[in-house]
Design a protein around this motif. Structure first.
Motif, PDB file in Angstrom:
ATOM      1  N   VAL A  65       0.867  -1.179   0.000  1.00 17.55           N
ATOM      2  CA  VAL A  65       0.000   0.000   0.000  1.00 17.55           C
ATOM      3  C   VAL A  65       0.901   1.226   0.000  1.00 17.55           C
ATOM      4  O   VAL A  65       1.863   1.298   0.778  1.00 17.55           O
ATOM      5  CB  VAL A  65      -0.930   0.025   1.228  1.00 17.55           C
ATOM      6  N   VAL A  66       0.600   2.181  -0.881  1.00 15.66           N
ATOM      7  CA  VAL A  66       1.309   3.459  -0.919  1.00 15.66           C
ATOM      8  C   VAL A  66       0.271   4.553  -0.688  1.00 15.66           C
ATOM      9  O   VAL A  66      -0.526   4.856  -1.577  1.00 15.66           O
ATOM     10  CB  VAL A  66       2.038   3.667  -2.262  1.00 15.66           C
ATOM     11  N   LEU A  67       0.260   5.088   0.513  1.00 11.08           N
ATOM     12  CA  LEU A  67      -0.687   6.145   0.866  1.00 11.08           C
ATOM     13  C   LEU A  67      -0.038   7.494   0.575  1.00 11.08           C
ATOM     14  O   LEU A  67       1.005   7.831   1.132  1.00 11.08           O
ATOM     15  CB  LEU A  67      -1.068   6.047   2.343  1.00 11.08           C
ATOM     16  N   LEU A  68      -0.658   8.249  -0.311  1.00 10.91           N
ATOM     17  CA  LEU A  68      -0.114   9.539  -0.741  1.00 10.91           C
ATOM     18  C   LEU A  68      -0.588  10.624   0.212  1.00 10.91           C
ATOM     19  O   LEU A  68      -1.748  11.044   0.178  1.00 10.91           O
ATOM     20  CB  LEU A  68      -0.556   9.817  -2.180  1.00 10.91           C
ATOM     21  N   ALA A  69       0.317  11.041   1.091  1.00 11.72           N
ATOM     22  CA  ALA A  69      -0.050  11.959   2.173  1.00 11.72           C
ATOM     23  C   ALA A  69       0.986  13.074   2.334  1.00 11.72           C
ATOM     24  O   ALA A  69       1.301  13.491   3.444  1.00 11.72           O
ATOM     25  CB  ALA A  69      -0.192  11.181   3.483  1.00 11.72           C
ATOM     26  N   ALA A  70       1.499  13.565   1.204  1.00 10.04           N
ATOM     27  CA  ALA A  70       2.546  14.592   1.288  1.00 10.04           C
ATOM     28  C   ALA A  70       2.172  15.883   0.572  1.00 10.04           C
ATOM     29  O   ALA A  70       3.018  16.727   0.339  1.00 10.04           O
ATOM     30  CB  ALA A  70       3.851  14.049   0.701  1.00 10.04           C
ATOM     31  N   GLY A  71       0.896  16.033   0.215  1.00  9.32           N
ATOM     32  CA  GLY A  71       0.475  17.223  -0.516  1.00  9.32           C
ATOM     33  C   GLY A  71       0.605  18.488   0.314  1.00  9.32           C
ATOM     34  O   GLY A  71       0.690  18.450   1.542  1.00  9.32           O
ATOM     35  N   LEU A  72       0.583  19.622  -0.366  1.00 11.39           N
ATOM     36  CA  LEU A  72       0.760  20.914   0.307  1.00 11.39           C
ATOM     37  C   LEU A  72      -0.550  21.497   0.838  1.00 11.39           C
ATOM     38  O   LEU A  72      -0.530  22.495   1.560  1.00 11.39           O
ATOM     39  CB  LEU A  72       1.416  21.915  -0.660  1.00 11.39           C
ATOM     40  N   ALA A 122      -5.118   8.003  -1.979  1.00 13.07           N
ATOM     41  CA  ALA A 122      -4.993   9.354  -1.432  1.00 13.07           C
ATOM     42  C   ALA A 122      -5.435   9.344   0.016  1.00 13.07           C
ATOM     43  O   ALA A 122      -6.268   8.529   0.424  1.00 13.07           O
ATOM     44  CB  ALA A 122      -5.859  10.325  -2.235  1.00 13.07           C
ATOM     45  N   ALA A 123      -4.891  10.271   0.789  1.00 18.89           N
ATOM     46  CA  ALA A 123      -5.203  10.320   2.228  1.00 18.89           C
ATOM     47  C   ALA A 123      -6.377  11.232   2.544  1.00 18.89           C
ATOM     48  O   ALA A 123      -6.738  11.380   3.705  1.00 18.89           O
ATOM     49  CB  ALA A 123      -3.966  10.776   3.002  1.00 18.89           C
ATOM     50  N   ASP A 124      -6.974  11.842   1.521  1.00 14.32           N
ATOM     51  CA  ASP A 124      -8.023  12.837   1.799  1.00 14.32           C
ATOM     52  C   ASP A 124      -9.400  12.412   1.283  1.00 14.32           C
ATOM     53  O   ASP A 124     -10.178  13.212   0.792  1.00 14.32           O
ATOM     54  CB  ASP A 124      -7.633  14.195   1.211  1.00 14.32           C
ATOM     55  N   GLN A 125      -9.703  11.115   1.419  1.00 14.74           N
ATOM     56  CA  GLN A 125     -11.022  10.588   1.053  1.00 14.74           C
ATOM     57  C   GLN A 125     -11.675   9.997   2.308  1.00 14.74           C
ATOM     58  O   GLN A 125     -11.706   8.779   2.489  1.00 14.74           O
ATOM     59  CB  GLN A 125     -10.895   9.515  -0.037  1.00 14.74           C
ATOM     60  N   THR A 179     -18.797   0.489  -2.383  1.00 15.29           N
ATOM     61  CA  THR A 179     -19.927  -0.035  -1.634  1.00 15.29           C
ATOM     62  C   THR A 179     -20.990   1.035  -1.404  1.00 15.29           C
ATOM     63  O   THR A 179     -22.194   0.760  -1.479  1.00 15.29           O
ATOM     64  CB  THR A 179     -19.435  -0.576  -0.270  1.00 15.29           C
ATOM     65  N   LEU A 180     -20.569   2.267  -1.112  1.00 18.79           N
ATOM     66  CA  LEU A 180     -21.474   3.362  -0.776  1.00 18.79           C
ATOM     67  C   LEU A 180     -21.292   4.529  -1.744  1.00 18.79           C
ATOM     68  O   LEU A 180     -20.215   4.686  -2.333  1.00 18.79           O
ATOM     69  CB  LEU A 180     -21.207   3.846   0.652  1.00 18.79           C
ATOM     70  N   PRO A 181     -22.304   5.385  -1.862  1.00 15.83           N
ATOM     71  CA  PRO A 181     -22.163   6.569  -2.717  1.00 15.83           C
ATOM     72  C   PRO A 181     -21.142   7.557  -2.134  1.00 15.83           C
ATOM     73  O   PRO A 181     -20.984   7.659  -0.923  1.00 15.83           O
ATOM     74  CB  PRO A 181     -23.562   7.195  -2.717  1.00 15.83           C
ATOM     75  N   GLY A 182     -20.482   8.269  -3.015  1.00 17.40           N
ATOM     76  CA  GLY A 182     -19.620   9.381  -2.600  1.00 17.40           C
ATOM     77  C   GLY A 182     -18.351   9.018  -1.865  1.00 17.40           C
ATOM     78  O   GLY A 182     -17.704   9.884  -1.277  1.00 17.40           O
ATOM     79  N   GLU A 183     -17.928   7.764  -1.932  1.00 16.22           N
ATOM     80  CA  GLU A 183     -16.748   7.352  -1.164  1.00 16.22           C
ATOM     81  C   GLU A 183     -15.453   8.004  -1.651  1.00 16.22           C
ATOM     82  O   GLU A 183     -14.509   8.155  -0.885  1.00 16.22           O
ATOM     83  CB  GLU A 183     -16.571   5.834  -1.202  1.00 16.22           C
ATOM     84  N   LEU A 184     -15.410   8.372  -2.917  1.00 12.93           N
ATOM     85  CA  LEU A 184     -14.151   8.845  -3.484  1.00 12.93           C
ATOM     86  C   LEU A 184     -14.043  10.364  -3.527  1.00 12.93           C
ATOM     87  O   LEU A 184     -13.102  10.904  -4.108  1.00 12.93           O
ATOM     88  CB  LEU A 184     -13.960   8.259  -4.893  1.00 12.93           C
ATOM     89  N   SER A 185     -14.975  11.054  -2.893  1.00  9.82           N
ATOM     90  CA  SER A 185     -14.917  12.516  -2.852  1.00  9.82           C
ATOM     91  C   SER A 185     -13.736  12.972  -2.014  1.00  9.82           C
ATOM     92  O   SER A 185     -13.497  12.456  -0.922  1.00  9.82           O
ATOM     93  CB  SER A 185     -16.205  13.088  -2.266  1.00  9.82           C
ATOM     94  N   ASP A 186     -12.991  13.951  -2.538  1.00  9.86           N
ATOM     95  CA  ASP A 186     -11.823  14.495  -1.846  1.00  9.86           C
ATOM     96  C   ASP A 186     -12.234  15.635  -0.927  1.00  9.86           C
ATOM     97  O   ASP A 186     -13.113  16.427  -1.260  1.00  9.86           O
ATOM     98  CB  ASP A 186     -10.808  15.071  -2.848  1.00  9.86           C
ATOM     99  N   ALA A 187     -11.533  15.743   0.193  1.00  4.35           N
ATOM    100  CA  ALA A 187     -11.716  16.873   1.113  1.00  4.35           C
ATOM    101  C   ALA A 187     -10.677  17.929   0.759  1.00  4.35           C
ATOM    102  O   ALA A 187      -9.666  18.077   1.425  1.00  4.35           O
ATOM    103  CB  ALA A 187     -11.555  16.406   2.557  1.00  4.35           C
ATOM    104  N   ASP A 188     -10.930  18.655  -0.321  1.00  2.00           N
ATOM    105  CA  ASP A 188      -9.936  19.614  -0.815  1.00  2.00           C
ATOM    106  C   ASP A 188      -9.886  20.914  -0.025  1.00  2.00           C
ATOM    107  O   ASP A 188      -8.876  21.611  -0.037  1.00  2.00           O
ATOM    108  CB  ASP A 188     -10.193  19.941  -2.288  1.00  2.00           C
ATOM    109  N   ASP A 189     -10.983  21.270   0.620  1.00  3.37           N
ATOM    110  CA  ASP A 189     -11.024  22.503   1.407  1.00  3.37           C
ATOM    111  C   ASP A 189     -11.898  22.258   2.631  1.00  3.37           C
ATOM    112  O   ASP A 189     -12.597  21.242   2.705  1.00  3.37           O
ATOM    113  CB  ASP A 189     -11.533  23.686   0.562  1.00  3.37           C
TER     114      ASP A 189
END
Length: 195
Positions: A5-12, A100-103, A174-184
């Motif tokens: 697993v590679v969790l991408l958690a280094a964004g600005l 991604a770490a923001d889902q 499995t559920l709706p909206g699981e892949l939505s990002d928390a961008d703000d």
């Protein structure tokens, strides 16, 4: 198959404001903790978290992920992907699950379904999809490592998925909206209300 697993958690987190969004509270825990715990459902042989701060590295260690420091996150997402793929390859992995770490709505059930489909369909590339998003998380067999390493700038792995659409196994969440990002902060509040 030896999975990393590679969790991408280094964004600005530029759109999130002054706060590191991975430390934002989601049901009493930092968003990063939620992401790691969700991805433990993959039961990976190697769990890497690509991080850019000491605090996120510390959280990764506490939650059972090995932190890999990205000291130049401004170079874009491709740098984090390359760091993760190289580290997974060095540890003998022949497939990687990039996430991604923001889902915060991503569920363990969907992670398990992705992995199950990848194995049962003998796929070489697979991704999750909900009603509006697709492509992340995704699993790539080792045959795609060099393409992932060749990505440049702030481009994610979707370019590799698109280039191999004929080989791609798409798995519904499995559920709706699981892949939505928390961008703000506003997006995060809206996603939390749905948990």
């Amino acid at each position: 198959m030896r999975l990393g697993v590679v969790l991408l958690a280094a964004g600005l987190s530029r759109r999130f404001g002054a706060e590191d969004k991975l430390l934002a509270d989601v049901q009493g825990k930092p968003m990063l903790v939620r992401a790691i715990r969700t991805l433990h459902a993959a039961q990976a042989d190697v769990f890497l978290a690509i991080v850019s701060t000491e605090r996120t590295a510390e959280i990764a260690r506490e939650e059972g992920a090995f932190p890999v420091r990205n000291d130049a996150p401004q170079e874009g997402l491709s740098r984090s992907i390359a760091l993760g793929v190289r580290a997974a390859r060095r540890r003998g992995c022949d497939a990687v699950l990039l996430a991604a770490a923001d889902q915060p709505r991503l569920t363990q059930d969907s992670v398990r379904a992705l992995l199950r489909a990848f194995r049962e369909e003998k796929a070489s590339i697979a991704c999750l999809a909900d009603e509006t998003h697709s492509g992340n998380p995704a699993i790539f067999a080792g045959a795609f490592f060099d393409e992932l390493l060749a990505l440049q700038g702030d481009r994610g792995a979707k370019a590799v998925l698109r280039a191999h659409a004929d080989a791609l196994c798409v798995v519904r969440c499995t559920l709706p909206g699981e892949l939505s990002d928390a961008d703000d902060p506003q997006a995060l509040r809206a996603l939390i209300r749905k948990l």
